[in-house]
Design a protein around this motif. Structure first.
Motif, mmCIF file in Angstrom:
data_model
loop_
_atom_site.group_PDB
_atom_site.id
_atom_site.type_symbol
_atom_site.label_atom_id
_atom_site.label_comp_id
_atom_site.label_asym_id
_atom_site.label_seq_id
_atom_site.Cartn_x
_atom_site.Cartn_y
_atom_site.Cartn_z
ATOM 1 N N SER A 138 0.824 -1.209 0.000
ATOM 2 C CA SER A 138 0.000 0.000 0.000
ATOM 3 C C SER A 138 0.859 1.260 0.000
ATOM 4 O O SER A 138 0.505 2.270 -0.621
ATOM 5 C CB SER A 138 -0.933 0.001 1.211
ATOM 6 N N ALA A 139 1.984 1.214 0.721
ATOM 7 C CA ALA A 139 2.861 2.382 0.755
ATOM 8 C C ALA A 139 3.385 2.714 -0.643
ATOM 9 O O ALA A 139 3.519 3.889 -1.006
ATOM 10 C CB ALA A 139 4.026 2.140 1.709
ATOM 11 N N TRP A 140 3.694 1.685 -1.422
ATOM 12 C CA TRP A 140 4.143 1.900 -2.800
ATOM 13 C C TRP A 140 2.989 2.350 -3.695
ATOM 14 O O TRP A 140 3.167 3.192 -4.579
ATOM 15 C CB TRP A 140 4.750 0.613 -3.368
ATOM 16 N N ALA A 141 1.808 1.799 -3.479
ATOM 17 C CA ALA A 141 0.700 1.989 -4.423
ATOM 18 C C ALA A 141 -0.038 3.306 -4.266
ATOM 19 O O ALA A 141 -0.581 3.831 -5.244
ATOM 20 C CB ALA A 141 -0.297 0.836 -4.273
ATOM 21 N N SER A 142 -0.077 3.866 -3.062
ATOM 22 C CA SER A 142 -0.923 5.038 -2.832
ATOM 23 C C SER A 142 -0.171 6.345 -3.066
ATOM 24 O O SER A 142 0.780 6.651 -2.340
ATOM 25 C CB SER A 142 -1.471 5.029 -1.404
ATOM 26 N N PRO A 143 -0.599 7.147 -4.032
ATOM 27 C CA PRO A 143 -0.030 8.490 -4.216
ATOM 28 C C PRO A 143 -0.690 9.451 -3.234
ATOM 29 O O PRO A 143 -1.520 10.280 -3.603
ATOM 30 C CB PRO A 143 -0.381 8.816 -5.667
ATOM 31 N N GLN A 144 -0.338 9.335 -1.986
ATOM 32 C CA GLN A 144 -1.069 9.973 -0.892
ATOM 33 C C GLN A 144 -1.308 11.461 -1.120
ATOM 34 O O GLN A 144 -0.408 12.194 -1.526
ATOM 35 C CB GLN A 144 -0.319 9.770 0.420
ATOM 36 N N ASP A 150 -11.068 7.098 -9.004
ATOM 37 C CA ASP A 150 -11.964 6.314 -8.163
ATOM 38 C C ASP A 150 -11.150 5.237 -7.444
ATOM 39 O O ASP A 150 -9.934 5.127 -7.630
ATOM 40 C CB ASP A 150 -13.100 5.677 -8.979
ATOM 41 N N ARG A 151 -11.817 4.438 -6.597
ATOM 42 C CA ARG A 151 -11.118 3.426 -5.820
ATOM 43 C C ARG A 151 -10.547 2.328 -6.710
ATOM 44 O O ARG A 151 -9.542 1.696 -6.354
ATOM 45 C CB ARG A 151 -12.066 2.839 -4.770
ATOM 46 N N ALA A 152 -11.170 2.102 -7.861
ATOM 47 C CA ALA A 152 -10.677 1.076 -8.785
ATOM 48 C C ALA A 152 -9.248 1.371 -9.217
ATOM 49 O O ALA A 152 -8.440 0.453 -9.404
ATOM 50 C CB ALA A 152 -11.595 0.984 -9.992
#
Length: 216
Positions: A138-144, A150-152
């Motif tokens: 998740s840390a890699w995937a989320s461009p915070q 959308d969530r997809a």
């Protein structure tokens, strides 16, 4: 509004669980925090390490959110985030911040103010490797803090990184890591009857902590 609806102005309760006396607190605020934090854990306070982090960037617009305390000692209070997030941008522009712990079950608050600095790459990597696999991905995937359609989109990024790291170790992203808030001020707040709450403060003066009391 219905006649029987409760008015916000009428919401109140008395606080009477405990008291806080400057003659009984620890000389060191980190010791006092450890006492209260352990009591919160022993009392099974839900998410006892949850704290409000308040920041303010160069635009002077305050911003607050809940983050999790992940370590503390006499060097300060540690939390982790994406270094490209809103909070990180604020801290780059203005490395001063405030923390607030609220333990409702114990009728207590702790306010902490100080200067914030980034952790070392070694500290980030050590903590990152202690995280569950899904949290690492998740840390890699989320461009915070960045807009997404959308969530997809987020789920697709998670799956892409899951495939990428399927057969290789996952290292800490270069854009993710920790901060340490180095306190110069603590306030320990204990709810009391008739709103006459106890407020004991510690302020750093040179290398010493000076203890005082504030009116509620």
């Amino acid at each position: 509004m219905e006649k029987d609806d409760i008015h916000i102005a009428d919401l109140r309760r008395e606080y009477s669980r405990a008291k806080l006396d400057e003659r009984e607190v620890a000389d060191n605020p980190f010791v006092q925090f450890q006492r209260w934090f352990q009591q919160a854990l022993d009392s099974h306070v839900l998410d006892a390490n949850a704290m409000v982090l308040a920041t303010c960037g160069s635009d002077a617009q305050p911003s607050a959110r809940v983050v999790l305390l992940k370590a503390f000692d006499e060097r300060g209070m540690v939390f982790y985030t994406n270094y490209e997030s809103h909070k990180a941008k604020d801290l780059t522009e203005n490395p001063l911040a405030a923390l607030l712990f609220y333990w409702k079950e114990l009728e207590r608050q702790v306010r902490i103010e100080g200067r914030v600095e980034k952790l070392t790459t070694q500290e980030n990597e050590a903590y990152f490797q202690s995280r569950p696999l899904e949290s690492q991905i998740s840390a890699w995937a989320s461009p915070q803090s960045q807009p997404i359609e959308d969530r997809a989109v987020l789920k697709a990024r998670v799956e892409a990184y899951r495939r990428q790291f399927e057969h290789t170790p996952i290292n800490c992203p270069p854009f993710w890591g920790g901060y340490r808030l180095i306190p110069h001020y603590f306030e320990f707040w204990q709810g009391r009857e008739q709103r006459l709450h106890d407020r004991i403060i510690y302020q750093k003066s040179a290398d010493k902590w000076v203890i005082g009391r504030l009116a509620p």
